[in-house]
Design a protein around this motif. Sequence first.
Motif, short mmCIF file in Angstrom:
data_model
loop_
_atom_site.label_atom_id
_atom_site.label_comp_id
_atom_site.label_asym_id
_atom_site.label_seq_id
_atom_site.Cartn_x
_atom_site.Cartn_y
_atom_site.Cartn_z
N GLY A 45 1.66 -50.02 27.64
CA GLY A 45 1.22 -49.08 26.61
C GLY A 45 1.65 -49.50 25.22
N GLY A 105 9.85 -42.08 16.25
CA GLY A 105 8.61 -42.30 16.99
C GLY A 105 7.70 -41.08 16.92
N ALA A 106 6.44 -41.28 17.32
CA ALA A 106 5.51 -40.16 17.39
C ALA A 106 6.02 -39.15 18.42
CB ALA A 106 4.12 -40.65 17.78
N SER A 107 6.74 -39.65 19.43
CA SER A 107 7.23 -38.77 20.50
C SER A 107 8.07 -37.63 19.93
CB SER A 107 8.09 -39.54 21.49
OG SER A 107 7.39 -40.65 21.98
N ILE A 110 5.91 -35.09 18.09
CA ILE A 110 5.20 -34.19 19.02
C ILE A 110 6.16 -33.10 19.51
CG2 ILE A 110 4.09 -34.07 21.31
CD1 ILE A 110 3.17 -37.08 20.68
N PHE A 131 -2.53 -38.02 27.17
CA PHE A 131 -1.25 -38.75 27.15
C PHE A 131 -0.15 -37.95 27.86
CE2 PHE A 131 2.61 -39.75 24.38
CZ PHE A 131 2.97 -40.86 25.10
N ASN A 175 -6.18 -36.29 20.37
CA ASN A 175 -5.67 -37.67 20.33
C ASN A 175 -6.86 -38.62 20.27
OD1 ASN A 175 -4.31 -39.85 22.89
ND2 ASN A 175 -4.06 -40.00 20.69
N ASN A 179 -5.57 -42.04 24.45
CA ASN A 179 -4.90 -42.61 25.61
C ASN A 179 -5.02 -41.55 26.69
OD1 ASN A 179 -3.13 -43.69 27.46
ND2 ASN A 179 -1.31 -43.47 26.20
N ASP A 207 -2.69 -36.32 17.21
CA ASP A 207 -1.92 -37.55 17.44
C ASP A 207 -2.84 -38.75 17.13
OD1 ASP A 207 -0.72 -39.79 18.55
OD2 ASP A 207 -0.11 -38.80 20.40
N VAL A 209 -1.93 -42.09 16.64
CA VAL A 209 -1.19 -43.37 16.69
C VAL A 209 -2.08 -44.60 16.87
CG1 VAL A 209 1.02 -42.38 17.47
CG2 VAL A 209 -0.62 -43.20 19.16
N TYR A 210 -3.31 -44.39 17.38
CA TYR A 210 -4.20 -45.55 17.57
C TYR A 210 -5.27 -45.65 16.48
CZ TYR A 210 -2.08 -45.75 22.20
OH TYR A 210 -1.18 -45.84 23.24
N ALA A 234 2.59 -42.96 13.72
CA ALA A 234 3.79 -43.79 13.90
C ALA A 234 3.50 -45.22 13.46
CB ALA A 234 4.19 -43.80 15.38
N SER A 236 4.60 -47.43 15.43
CA SER A 236 4.77 -48.07 16.74
C SER A 236 3.63 -49.00 17.13
CB SER A 236 4.91 -46.99 17.81
OG SER A 236 5.94 -46.10 17.46
N LYS A 237 2.39 -48.48 17.13
CA LYS A 237 1.27 -49.30 17.62
C LYS A 237 0.69 -50.12 16.46
CE LYS A 237 1.65 -46.49 21.25
NZ LYS A 237 1.96 -46.71 22.62
N ARG A 245 11.20 -47.30 16.69
CA ARG A 245 11.22 -45.85 16.75
C ARG A 245 11.02 -45.19 15.39
NH1 ARG A 245 9.03 -45.28 20.00
NH2 ARG A 245 9.54 -43.13 20.45
N TYR A 322 -7.17 -49.30 25.89
CA TYR A 322 -7.26 -48.93 27.31
C TYR A 322 -8.73 -48.79 27.74
CZ TYR A 322 -2.62 -47.26 25.97
OH TYR A 322 -1.35 -47.18 25.46
C1 LIG Z 1 -1.20 -41.23 22.43
C2 LIG Z 1 0.22 -41.59 22.23
N1 LIG Z 1 0.99 -40.83 21.43
C3 LIG Z 1 2.29 -41.11 21.23
C4 LIG Z 1 2.89 -42.19 21.85
C5 LIG Z 1 4.34 -42.43 21.63
O1 LIG Z 1 4.53 -43.11 20.43
P1 LIG Z 1 5.98 -43.52 19.94
O2 LIG Z 1 6.37 -44.77 20.65
O3 LIG Z 1 5.82 -43.73 18.46
O4 LIG Z 1 6.91 -42.39 20.23
C6 LIG Z 1 2.14 -43.01 22.71
C7 LIG Z 1 2.75 -44.13 23.41
O5 LIG Z 1 2.23 -44.72 24.31
C8 LIG Z 1 0.77 -42.70 22.89
O6 LIG Z 1 -0.01 -43.45 23.69
#
Ligand SMILES: Cc1ncc(COP(=O)(O)O)c(C=O)c1O
Length: 380
Positions: A45, A105-107, A110, A131, A175, A179, A207, A209-210, A234, A236-237, A245, A322
């Motif tokens: 991922g 992180g986005a986590s 959220i 997700f 999202n 994902n 969300d 992130v992509y 984020a 992140s991706k 993070r 994906y």
């Molecule tokens: C849709 C989605 N949101 C959030 C995240 C988490 O992102 P982060 O690593 O910035 O916490 C992911 C990670 O796979 C994701 O696929």
Amino acid sequence: MSNLEKKEMEIFNSRFSNSVRDLEASGIRKIFEAAGPGSVNMGIGQPDFDTPEHIKKAAIKAINDGFTGYTPGPGYLELRNALSNKFKTENEIDVGVDEIIVTSGASEAIFLALSSLINPGDEVLIPNPGFVSYSSTVKILNGKVIGVSLNEDMTIDVDSVLEQINPKTKALIMNSPGNPTGAVESEENIKALAEIATDMDITIISDEVYEHFIYEGVHKSPAKFSENVITVNACSKTYAMTGWRIGYAAADVKYIEQMGKVHQYVQACANSIAQKAAYAALTGPQDSVKIMRDEFLKRRDILISGLKELQIECNVPKGAFYAFPKVENCEATVQKLLKAGLITTPGTAFGTNGKDHIRLSYACSIDDIEKGLEIMEKVL
Ligand SMILES: Cc1ncc(COP(=O)(O)O)c(C=O)c1O
């Protein structure tokens, strides 16, 4: 069960909170643990690219310059300024620095969004499949997960959202690109959902992130059309920085104030060094993003035409990295593929409606995609 086992079970049950005790471990992690050495990995991922050099250098400089203490809770001001500029130019959203919070992180973003919105028993509409973290976070917070059906093309079915809204509904999570599906919402759908959020006074957690990995269509943020939106994103991706993070959220200040209180107690602030790196990422050259996006597109096309040749039904994913092909009995299929040396993820890890699908990540080499297709040809 023996009396001793019964006693142990009672102690276990009374020690841990119901919501966490009943939470299932991530379906994705279980697969990785069962994989043999040398397996082809299409379960990933995260981008299989390294963080660009100028971003790494900014982090090293931050350490040498002594940026090693706590930062302001919502994040360094210069970073929030850069994010405000990013939202304006890329997403057409006007947010000031006090309407932005930098998170782990986005986590974390959220988690902050959901924890500031829901009381026990409140309902949160979540795409099914969606997700993994969304439903788990709602459950940790004692909220109720309400699955939203998707259309044939895996975008959100607006009627399903409308049908499920009631006085207990607090939020809808979106999202796009998605994902595990790779679906990209149309502007029309996004506008319709934003209008519903305003009219029915629910909050959209979007969300994104992509957002930079889109191959067909364009990315639109619902925050452009409604004030009831918390936009989550984020580094992140986008910048291949999953381990650093750094995530962030933008919303009206009334949301950010509440989220900031939770952030203060669970996180204090995001990593100081990674924040400096994120600033370099946002304000520096963006060519690495385009290189990754173009490479993912090439790999997507190889994977999709390979699946077509094998007559495995699959929507062409318009974004993310994906594919979500149809299979019979996804969990048994994943196990068979695993035995043959290919790691994939069962659709059920993302919700009940994923049962006839597996998720294939193409954030892996073309060589691995080709090996993966060979294994699928033998097994399916
Ligand atoms: C849709 C989605 N949101 C959030 C995240 C988490 O992102 P982060 O690593 O910035 O916490 C992911 C990670 O796979 C994701 O696929």
